[in-house]
Design a protein around this motif. Sequence first.
Motif, PDB file in Angstrom:
ATOM      1  N   THR A 190      -7.955   1.222  -0.825  1.00 25.64           N
ATOM      2  CA  THR A 190      -7.065   1.844   0.159  1.00 25.64           C
ATOM      3  C   THR A 190      -5.752   2.249  -0.507  1.00 25.64           C
ATOM      4  O   THR A 190      -5.269   1.584  -1.421  1.00 25.64           O
ATOM      5  CB  THR A 190      -6.752   0.804   1.256  1.00 25.64           C
ATOM      6  OG1 THR A 190      -7.987   0.424   1.840  1.00 25.64           O
ATOM      7  CG2 THR A 190      -5.826   1.355   2.320  1.00 25.64           C
ATOM      8  N   GLY A 191      -5.148   3.317   0.009  1.00 27.06           N
ATOM      9  CA  GLY A 191      -3.856   3.760  -0.538  1.00 27.06           C
ATOM     10  C   GLY A 191      -4.020   5.125  -1.157  1.00 27.06           C
ATOM     11  O   GLY A 191      -4.871   5.326  -2.021  1.00 27.06           O
TER      12      GLY A 191
ATOM     13  N   LYS B  16      -2.462   6.759  -3.273  1.00 33.74           N
ATOM     14  CA  LYS B  16      -2.327   6.935  -4.724  1.00 33.74           C
ATOM     15  C   LYS B  16      -3.697   6.805  -5.416  1.00 33.74           C
ATOM     16  O   LYS B  16      -3.987   7.539  -6.350  1.00 33.74           O
ATOM     17  CB  LYS B  16      -1.341   5.921  -5.306  1.00 33.74           C
ATOM     18  CG  LYS B  16      -1.687   4.498  -4.949  1.00 33.74           C
ATOM     19  CD  LYS B  16      -0.644   3.505  -5.407  1.00 33.74           C
ATOM     20  CE  LYS B  16      -1.096   2.117  -5.005  1.00 33.74           C
ATOM     21  NZ  LYS B  16      -0.170   1.321  -4.272  1.00 33.74           N
TER      22      LYS B  16
ATOM     23  N   LYS C 229       9.548   4.248   0.438  1.00 34.34           N
ATOM     24  CA  LYS C 229       8.578   4.550  -0.619  1.00 34.34           C
ATOM     25  C   LYS C 229       9.100   5.719  -1.448  1.00 34.34           C
ATOM     26  O   LYS C 229       9.862   6.550  -0.959  1.00 34.34           O
ATOM     27  CB  LYS C 229       7.196   4.852  -0.040  1.00 34.34           C
ATOM     28  CG  LYS C 229       7.133   5.953   1.002  1.00 34.34           C
ATOM     29  CD  LYS C 229       5.742   6.047   1.637  1.00 34.34           C
ATOM     30  CE  LYS C 229       5.710   7.014   2.801  1.00 34.34           C
ATOM     31  NZ  LYS C 229       4.474   7.009   3.575  1.00 34.34           N
TER      32      LYS C 229
ATOM     33  N   THR D 272       0.396  -3.174   4.493  1.00 36.63           N
ATOM     34  CA  THR D 272       1.521  -2.700   5.312  1.00 36.63           C
ATOM     35  C   THR D 272       1.797  -3.612   6.505  1.00 36.63           C
ATOM     36  O   THR D 272       2.771  -3.431   7.207  1.00 36.63           O
ATOM     37  CB  THR D 272       1.252  -1.284   5.881  1.00 36.63           C
ATOM     38  OG1 THR D 272       0.095  -1.355   6.724  1.00 36.63           O
ATOM     39  CG2 THR D 272       1.011  -0.271   4.775  1.00 36.63           C
TER      40      THR D 272
ATOM     41  N   THR E 232       0.825  -1.208   0.000  1.00 32.53           N
ATOM     42  CA  THR E 232       0.000   0.000   0.000  1.00 32.53           C
ATOM     43  C   THR E 232       0.864   1.266   0.000  1.00 32.53           C
ATOM     44  O   THR E 232       0.535   2.252  -0.640  1.00 32.53           O
ATOM     45  CB  THR E 232      -0.902   0.043   1.264  1.00 32.53           C
ATOM     46  OG1 THR E 232      -1.517  -1.215   1.432  1.00 32.53           O
ATOM     47  CG2 THR E 232      -1.953   1.114   1.175  1.00 32.53           C
ATOM     48  N   ALA E 233       1.961   1.210   0.749  1.00 29.74           N
ATOM     49  CA  ALA E 233       2.810   2.402   0.866  1.00 29.74           C
ATOM     50  C   ALA E 233       4.272   2.006   0.697  1.00 29.74           C
ATOM     51  O   ALA E 233       5.099   2.226   1.579  1.00 29.74           O
ATOM     52  CB  ALA E 233       2.564   3.072   2.208  1.00 29.74           C
TER      53      ALA E 233
END
Length: 537
Positions: A357-358, A360, A76, A505, A26-27
């Motif tokens: 989710t996320g 971006k 990231k 994560t 996710t990150a």
Amino acid sequence: MHSSDAIAAGAAKFPKPADRTFQYGTAGFRMKASLLDSVVYRVGLLAALRSRKLNGQTIGVMITASHNPPDDNGVKLGEMLEASWENHATTLANAKNEHALVETYELLTDNLNIKPEAKSRVVFARDTRASGPHLVTALVEALNATGTESTDCRVLTTPQLHYLTRCINTKGTVYEYGEPTEQGYYKKLAVAFNTAMQGAKFSGPVTVDCANGVGGPKLRELIKHLPSVSDGGVEIKVVNDDIVEPEKLNHLCGADYVKTGQRAPPSSQAAPLARCASLDGDADRIVYYFLDSDSTFRLLDGDRIATLAALFIGDLARSAGLGEKLKVGVVQTAYANGSSTAYIENDLRLPVVCTPTGVKHLHHAATKFDVGVYFEANGHGTVVFSDLALKRLFKYEPKSPAQSSSLNTLRALSHLINQTVGDALSDLLLVEVILAHKGWGPKEWDQTYTDLPNRLVRVEVADRNIFKTVDAERKLEKPEGVQALIDGLVGKYKQGRAFARASGTEDAVRVYAEASTRGEADDLAAKVAGIVKSAGV
Ligand code: G16
């Protein structure tokens, strides 16, 4: 040394653990810090490639594991990577030795039409974790091996690094974002905050729990630039800002602790009705909360910040005479409380989009609106103004003093709000300004709508990767049959809704459930968690 020899020599110093497969989540990449140096080295290579692909544009690399425990770390790219580049990151991270790595690197260079002689530039920073400096050595090794021009920005919040990257890349253009220094960041926020206040009165202090992370020292620095209380400024009390003992990071405090457990940090000494907020480990999330008059804990999470911002900005746009020209939209994820979505659609009459989710995903969807308000329920979010919206905002000639005043506030907000990514410090000032303008305390804010009772559960399973979702993570496609079991349960609860998804994560599956009463929400969450547990054995 020829670059591929240099890359191989560097990689040999940071060998990939043979038994691990890494996944861009996710990150970015997140795991125990002790496993991460080969990954960081390879992300350094990726950043060099990305910068060359973008003709020497500066790429930000952040070393942080944000809300995760102190002995984890992560890496990231500041820029939000498109999915294909996430795959390149994963491929580089999993190349089994230095020779395979050089081969992959050269293959990517060819396949992506990257000119090896093009310039590459990277800026990087880290949070306060003890493992940060060692991981930086792996990153620097990769940047040197690829002949990348780099700047070590040392300890920063994630949004500060995003800010710097944007400032560097827009310098000298019509989109110039600000002065590319940490001090420039504070000055920009402070000037915008001061302008946005427009004489509004703050009622009492706000206490900010900094998760014992990088947000602590950075918030203290920001406060030095803000107007003092005697000059009409807001009093900000900084707590949980111990970065000397690294094991205190996110321990019994911080945004994730508060949101997940729906409770204040045990160290909190807040009086009833006093405003409190918690940041996460890299200060890109914030949630608010307060104790009601009867000492009940009340959470004001990302959904609440989104609704508050959408309400205020929508009203300002109308009173500035720009109601038709600045269309506000809201982006949420499946974790958004059903009541918040209903409030935005039915009361604020604004469109809502749901994404996975996320950041971006949310950020991308938000850029489709003139003014896109996006927040994850966990407190990660911001408001993005499109180029056209900014043009309209700054060109418009007000027709009355009232329009002029609203316009000035709105313009100041466009500077106050971090346009690059969710930023806990900028969001803190945004919420404070809005509450002051409205003359609201946390209770009035809380009363805009009533949250459905909800519960988040973390389920540990043998392999979370077997859980695959569709429909913006609201439905499980795999393992087969599991969604039908969840649907069968949800139908039995009044206003029931539940979903399960693999975390990107943490090594776990997250379950969210809401229903009309606390007992039902807890019961539904426990039962769905049971289904996930059995399916994940
Ligand atoms: C990161 C992401 C967020 C996400 C959170 C939890 O936050 O940036 O978008 O909501 O992880 O993700 P997951 O449920 O996949 O574990 P942070 O603050 O840890 O960087």
